[in-house]
Design a protein around this motif. Structure first.
Motif, short mmCIF file in Angstrom:
data_model
loop_
_atom_site.label_atom_id
_atom_site.label_comp_id
_atom_site.label_asym_id
_atom_site.label_seq_id
_atom_site.Cartn_x
_atom_site.Cartn_y
_atom_site.Cartn_z
N LEU A 127 0.82 -1.20 0.00
CA LEU A 127 0.00 0.00 0.00
C LEU A 127 0.86 1.26 0.00
CD1 LEU A 127 -3.04 -0.77 2.35
CD2 LEU A 127 -2.99 -0.58 -0.14
N ASN A 128 2.17 1.09 0.16
CA ASN A 128 3.07 2.25 0.10
C ASN A 128 3.37 2.65 -1.35
OD1 ASN A 128 3.42 2.47 2.92
ND2 ASN A 128 4.83 0.74 2.88
N ASP A 129 3.01 1.77 -2.30
CA ASP A 129 3.25 2.07 -3.72
C ASP A 129 2.05 2.83 -4.29
OD1 ASP A 129 5.76 0.84 -3.88
OD2 ASP A 129 4.83 -1.14 -4.16
N LYS A 130 2.31 4.00 -4.83
CA LYS A 130 1.24 4.80 -5.42
C LYS A 130 0.65 4.07 -6.63
CE LYS A 130 0.23 9.43 -7.20
NZ LYS A 130 0.79 10.77 -7.54
N GLY A 131 -0.67 3.98 -6.67
CA GLY A 131 -1.35 3.32 -7.78
C GLY A 131 -1.62 1.85 -7.55
N ALA A 132 -1.18 1.31 -6.39
CA ALA A 132 -1.40 -0.10 -6.10
C ALA A 132 -2.52 -0.25 -5.08
CB ALA A 132 -0.11 -0.72 -5.56
N GLY A 133 -2.98 -1.49 -4.91
CA GLY A 133 -3.97 -1.76 -3.88
C GLY A 133 -5.40 -1.78 -4.38
N PHE A 134 -6.33 -1.52 -3.46
CA PHE A 134 -7.75 -1.70 -3.73
C PHE A 134 -8.33 -0.62 -4.63
CE2 PHE A 134 -8.18 -3.80 0.70
CZ PHE A 134 -7.88 -5.03 0.16
N GLY A 135 -9.33 -1.04 -5.40
CA GLY A 135 -10.22 -0.08 -6.05
C GLY A 135 -9.77 0.51 -7.37
N GLY A 136 -8.47 0.67 -7.57
CA GLY A 136 -7.98 1.36 -8.75
C GLY A 136 -7.87 0.46 -9.97
N ALA A 137 -7.49 1.09 -11.09
CA ALA A 137 -7.34 0.35 -12.35
C ALA A 137 -5.93 -0.19 -12.54
CB ALA A 137 -7.71 1.24 -13.52
N THR A 138 -5.01 0.21 -11.66
CA THR A 138 -3.60 -0.20 -11.79
C THR A 138 -3.15 -0.98 -10.57
OG1 THR A 138 -2.84 1.89 -10.83
CG2 THR A 138 -3.04 1.79 -13.23
N ASN A 139 -2.00 -1.59 -10.70
CA ASN A 139 -1.41 -2.33 -9.58
C ASN A 139 0.09 -2.43 -9.79
OD1 ASN A 139 -1.41 -3.66 -7.16
ND2 ASN A 139 -2.72 -5.34 -7.81
N LYS A 140 0.81 -2.54 -8.70
CA LYS A 140 2.25 -2.73 -8.75
C LYS A 140 2.58 -3.91 -7.86
CE LYS A 140 6.67 -0.23 -8.30
NZ LYS A 140 7.39 -1.23 -7.48
N VAL A 141 3.11 -4.97 -8.45
CA VAL A 141 3.29 -6.20 -7.69
C VAL A 141 4.71 -6.73 -7.81
CG1 VAL A 141 0.86 -6.84 -8.05
CG2 VAL A 141 2.62 -7.72 -9.61
N THR A 142 5.05 -7.58 -6.86
CA THR A 142 6.30 -8.33 -6.89
C THR A 142 5.95 -9.81 -6.76
OG1 THR A 142 7.54 -6.52 -5.88
CG2 THR A 142 8.50 -8.73 -5.73
N PHE A 143 6.52 -10.63 -7.64
CA PHE A 143 6.33 -12.07 -7.56
C PHE A 143 7.48 -12.68 -6.77
CE2 PHE A 143 4.48 -11.58 -12.07
CZ PHE A 143 3.23 -11.26 -11.56
N ILE A 144 7.14 -13.58 -5.85
CA ILE A 144 8.15 -14.33 -5.10
C ILE A 144 7.85 -15.81 -5.29
CG2 ILE A 144 9.28 -14.68 -2.88
CD1 ILE A 144 8.00 -11.96 -2.04
N THR A 145 8.79 -16.56 -5.83
CA THR A 145 8.56 -17.96 -6.14
C THR A 145 8.99 -18.85 -4.98
OG1 THR A 145 10.73 -18.49 -7.08
CG2 THR A 145 9.15 -17.36 -8.52
N ASP A 146 8.61 -20.13 -5.07
CA ASP A 146 9.02 -21.08 -4.03
C ASP A 146 10.51 -21.39 -4.08
OD1 ASP A 146 8.90 -22.45 -6.39
OD2 ASP A 146 7.41 -23.92 -5.73
N GLN A 147 11.19 -20.88 -5.12
CA GLN A 147 12.65 -20.98 -5.18
C GLN A 147 13.32 -19.71 -4.67
OE1 GLN A 147 14.16 -23.93 -6.12
NE2 GLN A 147 12.00 -24.62 -6.04
N GLN A 148 12.49 -18.83 -4.06
CA GLN A 148 12.95 -17.56 -3.49
C GLN A 148 13.40 -16.55 -4.53
OE1 GLN A 148 12.64 -16.79 -0.07
NE2 GLN A 148 11.43 -18.67 -0.23
N GLU A 171 10.39 -8.17 -9.53
CA GLU A 171 9.68 -6.91 -9.36
C GLU A 171 9.10 -6.43 -10.68
OE1 GLU A 171 12.19 -4.04 -7.51
OE2 GLU A 171 12.46 -5.22 -5.67
N ASN A 172 7.91 -5.85 -10.62
CA ASN A 172 7.23 -5.35 -11.81
C ASN A 172 6.91 -3.88 -11.66
OD1 ASN A 172 6.45 -7.95 -13.49
ND2 ASN A 172 6.12 -8.44 -11.34
N GLU A 173 6.82 -3.19 -12.79
CA GLU A 173 6.46 -1.78 -12.77
C GLU A 173 4.95 -1.63 -12.55
OE1 GLU A 173 8.69 0.67 -12.96
OE2 GLU A 173 10.25 -0.89 -13.04
N LEU A 174 4.53 -0.40 -12.29
CA LEU A 174 3.11 -0.09 -12.19
C LEU A 174 2.46 -0.35 -13.54
CD1 LEU A 174 0.85 1.18 -10.35
CD2 LEU A 174 1.38 3.35 -11.49
N LYS A 175 1.40 -1.17 -13.54
CA LYS A 175 0.73 -1.53 -14.79
C LYS A 175 -0.78 -1.58 -14.55
CE LYS A 175 4.50 -4.48 -16.51
NZ LYS A 175 4.85 -5.82 -17.05
N SER A 176 -1.52 -1.68 -15.65
CA SER A 176 -2.95 -1.90 -15.51
C SER A 176 -3.16 -3.29 -14.90
CB SER A 176 -3.65 -1.83 -16.87
OG SER A 176 -3.31 -2.95 -17.67
#
Length: 403
Positions: A355-376, A380-385
């Protein structure tokens, strides 16, 4: 919703009597949700009018490089047409046009567009029986197939000549069905079942009040659409949401509370290959629910809460060969908290939101996420739709499954 929905389909029409069927073919593509443009050979206009096809496709029809009847003639760019198309369907495909396709003879706009196209090309032969069986035609079939073009076989029946035999163009309904099946059979998730949760849960306080959160469900719905478009059979279990979805491969189940979502997920988990739990499920619910509306009397009011069952953790305990994905929405120590959940809940992949990333989280049309796999691995991904995030997520899942 058809797999053709949203696709750009270029229909090529050549000079055969079966061209009259093209009107219905265009109509069916439009009905399936596709965007359609038509390019005709000059001679094909003797069999069906450009006005008919323009009206049905809702786009201008192209048949020459320049529209000579216009005072300020504009060049019809065959390269742009070829690049615009997701699919190129030539129906009917006459013996003449197929011979040109096989040998690169570029003497009209349709042929120039064909040679410029980067997309899959389908062709539906149509001609008389003897022409269809002629060695030169059979050779054209072989050459075109070797180029990667996809032939929609002609059928047997009464032909324009009065003869009965092979050479009749497939019916428009069968052409559409053939293309849909061909696309689906090549999709990476064809034959896979995917369970997705979306939206919030509402935990009742009394008949009119509840504890909930601001989740819109949009992220989960986008994931469902992308998974279905990759060929998966999707079970989408959603809490209260204004999002809508219509797709032949998606079954939508609506729930309200965390308990209902828990039951629905466990009803289907054994039968799925992939489970993606993106719902924002309540961690707590009122211990006692009033059967009547609670009246406003006191200046303060307390509600005793109890923990809800952790759906994601419960699946991690019982999973066999399922690929299990969780979401983590964090406000502090984001990476470490997400890694902890990944391990504790026996996940294959976790999607971290901050929630510290602008444009991420609930309600909006965009999100900024990081994937973490079971191999650690941390990706990291940029802000996207949210649609683009869904595409990235499904690609990451496919990559891990086939690793």
């Amino acid at each position: 919703m058809s797999i053709l929905s949203g696709k750009n389909i270029l229909v090529g029409v050549t000079a055969g009597i079966a061209a009259y069927k093209t009107a219905n073919l265009v109509r069916l593509f439009i009905k399936a949700g596709a965007h359609v443009k038509v390019v005709m050979t000059p001679a094909s206009k003797d069999f069906i009018t450009p006005l008919t096809l323009s009206t049905l496709s809702k786009n201008p029809v192209y048949s020459s490089f320049v529209n000579d009847d216009e005072e300020d003639a504009v060049w019809n760019n065959h390269v742009e047409l070829g690049l615009w198309a997701d699919l190129f369907v030539i129906a009917p495909a006459t013996a003449n046009t197929m011979a040109k396709m096989a040998h690169g003879i570029c003497d009209n706009l349709l042929m120039a567009t064909y040679l410029s196209a980067k997309c899959p090309v389908y062709f539906a032969p149509a001609m008389d029986l003897d022409m269809y069986k002629h060695e030169s035609t059979l050779q054209s079939f072989k050459i075109l197939n070797s180029f990667g073009n996809i032939m929609i076989p002609a059928t047997s029946g009464e032909l324009a000549s009065g003869l009965v035999g092979e050479g009749r163009m497939a019916e428009p309904e069968d052409i559409v069905a053939y293309i849909e099946k061909n696309i689906l059979d090549q999709l990476p998730l064809r034959g896979k079942k995917v369970l997705i949760t979306a939206g919030p849960t509402y935990e009742a306080i009394d008949p009119v009040r509840f504890i909930g959160n601001h989740s819109s469900g949009k992220m989960g719905f986008e994931i469902a659409k992308v998974a279905a478009n990759l060929g998966a059979d999707v079970i989408l279990i959603s809490g209260p949401s204004h999002e809508t979805i219509a797709h032949s491969l998606i079954k939508l189940l609506k729930v309200v509370s965390a308990s209902q979502m828990y039951d629905a997920v466990h009803d289907h988990f054994d039968s799925v290959d992939i489970a993606i739990l993106s719902a924002a499920v309540a961690d707590y619910r009122p211990k006692n629910i009033s059967a009547t509306k609670i009246k406003k009397k006191e200046t303060s009011f307390s509600i005793e809460l109890e923990k809800t069952k952790d759906i994601l953790a419960s699946l991690g305990v019982i999973k066999k060969n399922q690929f299990l994905v969780g979401f983590a929405l964090e406000t502090n120590d984001e990476l470490e908290n997400a890694k902890g959940k990944l391990k504790a809940k026996n996940l294959n992949l976790i999607v971290l939101n901050s929630l510290n990333d602008k444009g991420a989280g609930f309600g909006g049309a965009t999100n900024k996420v990081t994937f973490i796999t079971d191999q650690q691995d941390v990706i990291e991904n940029e802000l996207k739709s949210k649609h683009e995030v869904a595409v990235d997520l499904m690609n990451q899942i496919i990559k891990q499954i086939h690793a």
